[in-house]
Design a protein around this motif. Structure first.
Motif, PDB file in Angstrom:
ATOM      1  N   ILE A  18       0.835  -1.210   0.000  1.00  0.00           N
ATOM      2  CA  ILE A  18       0.000   0.000   0.000  1.00  0.00           C
ATOM      3  C   ILE A  18       0.868   1.257   0.000  1.00  0.00           C
ATOM      4  O   ILE A  18       0.619   2.202  -0.751  1.00  0.00           O
ATOM      5  CB  ILE A  18      -0.964  -0.020   1.205  1.00  0.00           C
ATOM      6  CG1 ILE A  18      -2.012  -1.108   0.999  1.00  0.00           C
ATOM      7  CG2 ILE A  18      -1.632   1.330   1.390  1.00  0.00           C
ATOM      8  CD1 ILE A  18      -2.903  -1.350   2.205  1.00  0.00           C
ATOM      9  N   THR A  19       1.914   1.251   0.831  1.00  0.00           N
ATOM     10  CA  THR A  19       2.794   2.420   0.891  1.00  0.00           C
ATOM     11  C   THR A  19       3.548   2.613  -0.416  1.00  0.00           C
ATOM     12  O   THR A  19       3.690   3.739  -0.903  1.00  0.00           O
ATOM     13  CB  THR A  19       3.794   2.278   2.057  1.00  0.00           C
ATOM     14  OG1 THR A  19       3.072   2.026   3.253  1.00  0.00           O
ATOM     15  CG2 THR A  19       4.628   3.521   2.216  1.00  0.00           C
ATOM     16  N   LEU A  20       4.012   1.527  -1.007  1.00  0.00           N
ATOM     17  CA  LEU A  20       4.741   1.625  -2.276  1.00  0.00           C
ATOM     18  C   LEU A  20       3.854   2.185  -3.379  1.00  0.00           C
ATOM     19  O   LEU A  20       4.260   3.070  -4.133  1.00  0.00           O
ATOM     20  CB  LEU A  20       5.300   0.253  -2.676  1.00  0.00           C
ATOM     21  CG  LEU A  20       6.156   0.227  -3.938  1.00  0.00           C
ATOM     22  CD1 LEU A  20       7.443   1.010  -3.706  1.00  0.00           C
ATOM     23  CD2 LEU A  20       6.466  -1.196  -4.342  1.00  0.00           C
ATOM     24  N   CYS A  21       2.629   1.688  -3.461  1.00  0.00           N
ATOM     25  CA  CYS A  21       1.713   2.154  -4.518  1.00  0.00           C
ATOM     26  C   CYS A  21       1.333   3.625  -4.329  1.00  0.00           C
ATOM     27  O   CYS A  21       1.274   4.378  -5.306  1.00  0.00           O
ATOM     28  CB  CYS A  21       0.458   1.294  -4.541  1.00  0.00           C
ATOM     29  SG  CYS A  21       0.768  -0.386  -5.104  1.00  0.00           S
ATOM     30  N   THR A  22       1.087   4.026  -3.095  1.00  0.00           N
ATOM     31  CA  THR A  22       0.701   5.425  -2.878  1.00  0.00           C
ATOM     32  C   THR A  22       1.894   6.365  -2.986  1.00  0.00           C
ATOM     33  O   THR A  22       1.746   7.506  -3.434  1.00  0.00           O
ATOM     34  CB  THR A  22       0.028   5.597  -1.505  1.00  0.00           C
ATOM     35  OG1 THR A  22       0.908   5.122  -0.502  1.00  0.00           O
ATOM     36  CG2 THR A  22      -1.281   4.869  -1.453  1.00  0.00           C
ATOM     37  N   ALA A  23       3.085   5.922  -2.597  1.00  0.00           N
ATOM     38  CA  ALA A  23       4.262   6.793  -2.653  1.00  0.00           C
ATOM     39  C   ALA A  23       4.788   6.938  -4.072  1.00  0.00           C
ATOM     40  O   ALA A  23       5.388   7.965  -4.405  1.00  0.00           O
ATOM     41  CB  ALA A  23       5.356   6.252  -1.737  1.00  0.00           C
ATOM     42  N   ASN A  27       6.572  10.376  -5.738  1.00  0.00           N
ATOM     43  CA  ASN A  27       8.001  10.305  -5.429  1.00  0.00           C
ATOM     44  C   ASN A  27       8.724   9.445  -6.465  1.00  0.00           C
ATOM     45  O   ASN A  27       8.087   8.701  -7.222  1.00  0.00           O
ATOM     46  CB  ASN A  27       8.219   9.684  -4.045  1.00  0.00           C
ATOM     47  CG  ASN A  27       7.628  10.520  -2.936  1.00  0.00           C
ATOM     48  OD1 ASN A  27       7.870  11.715  -2.855  1.00  0.00           O
ATOM     49  ND2 ASN A  27       6.832   9.889  -2.090  1.00  0.00           N
ATOM     50  N   VAL A  28      10.048   9.509  -6.440  1.00  0.00           N
ATOM     51  CA  VAL A  28      10.836   8.613  -7.278  1.00  0.00           C
ATOM     52  C   VAL A  28      10.800   7.221  -6.660  1.00  0.00           C
ATOM     53  O   VAL A  28      10.491   7.048  -5.480  1.00  0.00           O
ATOM     54  CB  VAL A  28      12.291   9.126  -7.429  1.00  0.00           C
ATOM     55  CG1 VAL A  28      12.321  10.408  -8.239  1.00  0.00           C
ATOM     56  CG2 VAL A  28      12.950   9.302  -6.101  1.00  0.00           C
ATOM     57  N   TRP A  29      11.150   6.218  -7.430  1.00  0.00           N
ATOM     58  CA  TRP A  29      10.955   4.853  -6.979  1.00  0.00           C
ATOM     59  C   TRP A  29      11.854   4.495  -5.802  1.00  0.00           C
ATOM     60  O   TRP A  29      11.483   3.690  -4.951  1.00  0.00           O
ATOM     61  CB  TRP A  29      11.146   3.863  -8.135  1.00  0.00           C
ATOM     62  CG  TRP A  29      12.562   3.774  -8.646  1.00  0.00           C
ATOM     63  CD1 TRP A  29      13.150   4.555  -9.572  1.00  0.00           C
ATOM     64  CD2 TRP A  29      13.556   2.854  -8.194  1.00  0.00           C
ATOM     65  NE1 TRP A  29      14.450   4.179  -9.732  1.00  0.00           N
ATOM     66  CE2 TRP A  29      14.730   3.128  -8.911  1.00  0.00           C
ATOM     67  CE3 TRP A  29      13.571   1.820  -7.271  1.00  0.00           C
ATOM     68  CZ2 TRP A  29      15.906   2.412  -8.717  1.00  0.00           C
ATOM     69  CZ3 TRP A  29      14.738   1.109  -7.085  1.00  0.00           C
ATOM     70  CH2 TRP A  29      15.889   1.410  -7.816  1.00  0.00           C
ATOM     71  N   LEU A  30      13.059   5.094  -5.694  1.00  0.00           N
ATOM     72  CA  LEU A  30      13.955   4.771  -4.593  1.00  0.00           C
ATOM     73  C   LEU A  30      13.405   5.298  -3.259  1.00  0.00           C
ATOM     74  O   LEU A  30      13.436   4.598  -2.236  1.00  0.00           O
ATOM     75  CB  LEU A  30      15.352   5.352  -4.853  1.00  0.00           C
ATOM     76  CG  LEU A  30      16.446   4.895  -3.906  1.00  0.00           C
ATOM     77  CD1 LEU A  30      16.579   3.382  -3.916  1.00  0.00           C
ATOM     78  CD2 LEU A  30      17.769   5.543  -4.266  1.00  0.00           C
ATOM     79  N   VAL A  31      12.857   6.498  -3.254  1.00  0.00           N
ATOM     80  CA  VAL A  31      12.261   7.056  -2.046  1.00  0.00           C
ATOM     81  C   VAL A  31      11.010   6.256  -1.674  1.00  0.00           C
ATOM     82  O   VAL A  31      10.766   5.956  -0.497  1.00  0.00           O
ATOM     83  CB  VAL A  31      11.927   8.554  -2.255  1.00  0.00           C
ATOM     84  CG1 VAL A  31      11.134   9.106  -1.088  1.00  0.00           C
ATOM     85  CG2 VAL A  31      13.198   9.359  -2.463  1.00  0.00           C
ATOM     86  N   SER A  32      10.226   5.886  -2.685  1.00  0.00           N
ATOM     87  CA  SER A  32       9.022   5.087  -2.435  1.00  0.00           C
ATOM     88  C   SER A  32       9.377   3.731  -1.847  1.00  0.00           C
ATOM     89  O   SER A  32       8.708   3.245  -0.924  1.00  0.00           O
ATOM     90  CB  SER A  32       8.243   4.898  -3.734  1.00  0.00           C
ATOM     91  OG  SER A  32       7.880   6.131  -4.279  1.00  0.00           O
ATOM     92  N   LEU A  33      10.439   3.121  -2.367  1.00  0.00           N
ATOM     93  CA  LEU A  33      10.870   1.819  -1.860  1.00  0.00           C
ATOM     94  C   LEU A  33      11.379   1.937  -0.422  1.00  0.00           C
ATOM     95  O   LEU A  33      11.102   1.062   0.414  1.00  0.00           O
ATOM     96  CB  LEU A  33      11.966   1.266  -2.777  1.00  0.00           C
ATOM     97  CG  LEU A  33      12.317  -0.200  -2.622  1.00  0.00           C
ATOM     98  CD1 LEU A  33      11.110  -1.060  -2.953  1.00  0.00           C
ATOM     99  CD2 LEU A  33      13.476  -0.558  -3.531  1.00  0.00           C
ATOM    100  N   GLU A  34      12.081   3.010  -0.122  1.00  0.00           N
ATOM    101  CA  GLU A  34      12.568   3.227   1.243  1.00  0.00           C
ATOM    102  C   GLU A  34      11.406   3.413   2.216  1.00  0.00           C
ATOM    103  O   GLU A  34      11.388   2.813   3.303  1.00  0.00           O
ATOM    104  CB  GLU A  34      13.464   4.462   1.272  1.00  0.00           C
ATOM    105  CG  GLU A  34      14.023   4.781   2.627  1.00  0.00           C
ATOM    106  CD  GLU A  34      14.856   6.058   2.621  1.00  0.00           C
ATOM    107  OE1 GLU A  34      15.192   6.522   3.723  1.00  0.00           O
ATOM    108  OE2 GLU A  34      15.146   6.582   1.544  1.00  0.00           O
TER     109      GLU A  34
END
Length: 129
Positions: A18-23, A27-34
Motif C-alpha cells: 500500500i505504501t509503495l503504490c501510494t508513494a 516520489n521517485v521509486w527509490l524514495v518510495s521503496l525506502e
C-alpha cells in the motif's frame, strides 16, 4: 499469543504494498521503496503487541480462574466435610455427582394465536393507550 509469525509478515507486506503504490504517485521509486520498507518494519513490529492484546481480550475468564481456583475447590472445610457433602466425600466426587449439564433437546416455541379477532383486540388495546 494469538496467531503465528505469518500474521505479522502479512501485515507488514500489506503495508509495504500500500505504501509503495501510494508513494510512487508523487516520489521517485527509490524514495518510495525506502518508505515502503520502513512501513513493512513498523507494521511487522506493531503486530506483536496487537496480537498480545487480542489474546488477552479473547481469553475467557473461566480459563484463568480454572487454573488458580482448583485448589480452593479441593480444600475441605474445617469440620471434616463440605457443607453439602458427607465427611468422607471430596469436593470433586460431589461435583461429579451433583453436576449435570443442561441439555436442550427441543426448543419449545409458543406460536401466537393468529385469530383475526384476537389481533384486532390487541390493536385496539395498543391504540387506546
Amino acid at each position: 499469543m494469538l496467531g503465528t509469525i505469518w500474521i505479522n509478515t502479512g501485515m507488514g507486506l500489506l503495508a509495504f504494498v500500500i505504501t509503495l503504490c501510494t508513494a510512487l504517485a508523487s516520489n521517485v521509486w527509490l524514495v518510495s521503496l525506502e518508505r515502503a520498507g520502513i512501513a513493512l518494519v513498523i507494521f511487522f513490529l506493531a503486530a506483536f503487541p496487537i496480537r498480545f492484546v487480542l489474546a488477552l481480550v479473547t481469553q475467557t475468564p473461566a480459563q484463568s480462574a480454572e487454573a488458580g481456583g482448583q485448589e480452593e475447590l479441593n480444600a475441605p472445610l474445617a469440620d471434616g466435610g463440605d457443607e453439602a457433602n458427607p465427611p468422607g466425600q471430596t469436593g470433586e466426587q460431589a461435583a461429579a455427582e451433583a453436576f449435570s449439564p443442561l441439555s436442550f433437546t427441543k426448543l419449545e416455541t409458543i406460536h401466537p394465536s393468529e385469530d383475526p379477532a384476537t389481533v384486532a383486540e390487541v390493536v385496539r388495546r395498543l391504540t387506546d393507550e
